[in-house]
Design an enzyme around this catalytic site. Sequence first.
Site, PDB file in Angstrom:
ATOM      1  N   HIS A  22       0.912  -1.185   0.201  1.00 38.72           N
ATOM      2  CA  HIS A  22       0.054  -0.026  -0.164  1.00 38.72           C
ATOM      3  C   HIS A  22       0.715   1.228   0.133  1.00 38.72           C
ATOM      4  O   HIS A  22       0.775   2.212  -0.633  1.00 38.72           O
ATOM      5  CB  HIS A  22      -0.780   0.110   1.305  1.00 38.72           C
ATOM      6  CG  HIS A  22      -1.960  -1.090   1.342  1.00 38.72           C
ATOM      7  ND1 HIS A  22      -2.706  -1.543   2.216  1.00 38.72           N
ATOM      8  CD2 HIS A  22      -2.749  -1.464  -0.064  1.00 38.72           C
ATOM      9  CE1 HIS A  22      -3.306  -2.298   1.814  1.00 38.72           C
ATOM     10  NE2 HIS A  22      -3.772  -2.293   0.563  1.00 38.72           N
ATOM     11  N   ARG A  43       2.341 -13.292  -9.258  1.00 33.13           N
ATOM     12  CA  ARG A  43       2.930 -12.023  -9.245  1.00 33.13           C
ATOM     13  C   ARG A  43       3.031 -11.351  -7.852  1.00 33.13           C
ATOM     14  O   ARG A  43       3.670 -10.481  -7.922  1.00 33.13           O
ATOM     15  CB  ARG A  43       2.135 -11.107 -10.270  1.00 33.13           C
ATOM     16  CG  ARG A  43       0.680 -11.033  -9.914  1.00 33.13           C
ATOM     17  CD  ARG A  43       0.002 -10.172 -11.065  1.00 33.13           C
ATOM     18  NE  ARG A  43      -1.270 -10.127 -10.960  1.00 33.13           N
ATOM     19  CZ  ARG A  43      -2.125  -9.127 -11.325  1.00 33.13           C
ATOM     20  NH1 ARG A  43      -1.507  -7.987 -12.007  1.00 33.13           N
ATOM     21  NH2 ARG A  43      -3.341  -9.060 -11.470  1.00 33.13           N
ATOM     22  N   CYS A  61      -3.899  -4.124 -22.384  1.00 28.19           N
ATOM     23  CA  CYS A  61      -4.196  -3.285 -21.198  1.00 28.19           C
ATOM     24  C   CYS A  61      -3.417  -3.471 -20.067  1.00 28.19           C
ATOM     25  O   CYS A  61      -3.765  -2.811 -18.782  1.00 28.19           O
ATOM     26  CB  CYS A  61      -5.695  -3.312 -20.825  1.00 28.19           C
ATOM     27  SG  CYS A  61      -6.226  -4.983 -20.473  1.00 28.19           S
TER      28      CYS A  61
END
Length: 552
Positions: free
Chosen positions: A198, A469, A504
Site C-alpha cells: 500500500h 505475481r 491493457c
Amino acid sequence: MTDKAQTLILEGIPVSPGLAEGAIHLQHTLLGPIDTPEPVGQGGVEEEFSRLDAATASISNDLLALATRVEKEIDTRLSGVFEAHQLMANDPSLREELRREIAENLISAGSAVKTVFLRWEKRFLLMESQIARDKSDDMHDVAIRLRNALAGITVHPLDRIPHGCVLAVSRLLPSDTVFLASRSIAAVLLEHGSVASHAALFAREMGLPCISKLPNLLSTASNGAWALVDADTGTVTFHPREQQKEIFRKKVEDKERSYAYARERAAIPATTKDGITVSVLANVCCNEDTKKAMLNGAKGVGLYRMEQAYLGCVMPPGTDELLNEMRWTLEAAKGRPVIVRLLDIGADKPLPFIRFLAESNPSLGRRGIRLLREYPELLKTHLRAVLELSREFDVRVLVPMVTLPEDVAVVKKCLTELGAELDISPLPRLGAMIETPAAALSARKLAPHVDFLSFGTNDLTQYAFAADRENAAVEQYFDDASDVIFRLMQATHEDVPEMPLSVCGELAGRPEHIPRLLQCGIRTLSVAPALVPMVKEAIRKSTCGKPANKRG
C-alpha cells in the site's frame, strides 16, 4: 564509508518512478512507544477495557477522517486502505483477543495491543502470498495508532523532517506515506517494502520517487549526505562528484522536456513512422482517472475496472446503483469508446455477500468469468447496467479470465437475451481478456463469439511462468517482457489476423516495448492516464511493418 566525500552507489528495486536529489535524512525508527509489559491489578482490568474502547473509538474517527482526506487529495481507490484499517481496529475477534490478553495476564491495554498485534502480524508474514505479507504492514500501522492513542502521543515521528530532503528509512507504513503528502520531500529510500504494498501504491499516486530493497541503507548512508535518486532504474548515488551531478541534472532536464513536448502533442493522433494510427486509451476506475485521461489525450477508456463498486458492500449493488456509478466515472469520456470489464474478483478477494469455499490456490480458482458463471444473477445485474449505459455511451464489454470458448459464449447469450428484454439494439461489442496461455492458443475458437481481444499481460505472465505475481519468493520468474509473452501475442495475431487486438496490462505503458507490441499486431494500447502522452510519443517513433487487419 570513511571519507564523507567518497562516492557510493546502491542499487535497489524501483517502487515509484522519478528523478530527484537532496540531502539524506535518516529516520531510524517510525515505531510507536516501545515498552515492557505493564502489570495491572485484578481491579484494574475493567479500567483497561475502558481505555482500550476509548482509544479504538478515537483512532476509528481518525481513520475515517484520513480516508476522506485521501479520497479528496490523492486517489479515491486508495481511501479504501484506511477504511479497511478502521474495520481492522473494530474487528470483533481482535477485540476479544485483546480483552482476553488483558484479563488473563493482568497487563495494560498498551501491552496487550503490542502482544496481540505482533501475533497477528506474524500470522500474515508466514503466509506465502505477498498480498498477505503486506497485510502485516496494515496490522502494524493500526497497532501503532492504537498504542499511541493509549499513550497520549499525538506527534508523528516524521513531523519535523527537513524540507526537500531524501528520506531514508527501513520501511514505510501506509499512514506514514500519506503523512508525507503534506511534507515537501524529494524522494524516499527504503530497506524493505514490495512494489505491491500500500505504501508503494500511495507513493506512485503522489508522484514521489521511491526505491526499495536498498541493502544496509541505514548503516551505509550518512545523515546530510547529498544523494541523486534515479527511481526509474533503482539507483541512488551518495556523495556524487560534480560531473555525476551535471549528468544527472541533464537527465532530469531531458525527461522534463520530453514530457512537456509529449503533453503539448497529446491531442494529436498517435501515428507510426510508417503511417499506422494506433489508438491509445486509458485504464480507469474513478471519475478523476477519466478526467485526467481525457486531458492527456486518451481516445477513450480501454479498461474500466468495476471492482470498487462491489468491494465492501454488505449487499450486491443493484442495476441503478451500478449505472449511476458508471455514469459518474465515465462522464468525461462521453462520445468516446469505453470498455467496461466485467467484475474481476475471486477467492483471494472475497465479496461479503458471497460465501466462498476455501481454495488452496486462489489464483487457480474461481476468478472473473468463472465466478460470474457460478452466480448468474450477479452477471445479469451487471450486464443490465452496462446495457442501460449503452443508451448514453459508446460501450464495449470485456470478459475477464477467459479460458474456454464457453466463457464468452455464456456472456454473449446473456447479453443477447437481456438486450431483447430491454429493447436495446445494436448490442455493445464483446471482447475477451487474454490472460491465460490457453486463451491465447484458443483464439480461433474464441473468435466466433467476440469482436476484439485484449491482452492482460500481468496475469498472462503469471500463468505462463506459473509464478504468482504477488509472491516475492518467485519474482525472478515474473518477466512480462519475456520472449514467451510476445510469442503468445504473435501466435494469437497469426491465428486470427482479422481480429482487433489490444494490450491493457502494464507492458503497454512501457515505451521501450511499444515497437515490439506493434509488430505483434497490437493496434490499441490502454495505459494509466498519466502515461498517455509518453506512450503516444513512443508510437510516433515506432514502425509497425505490415498493417494489422481490422474487423468492425
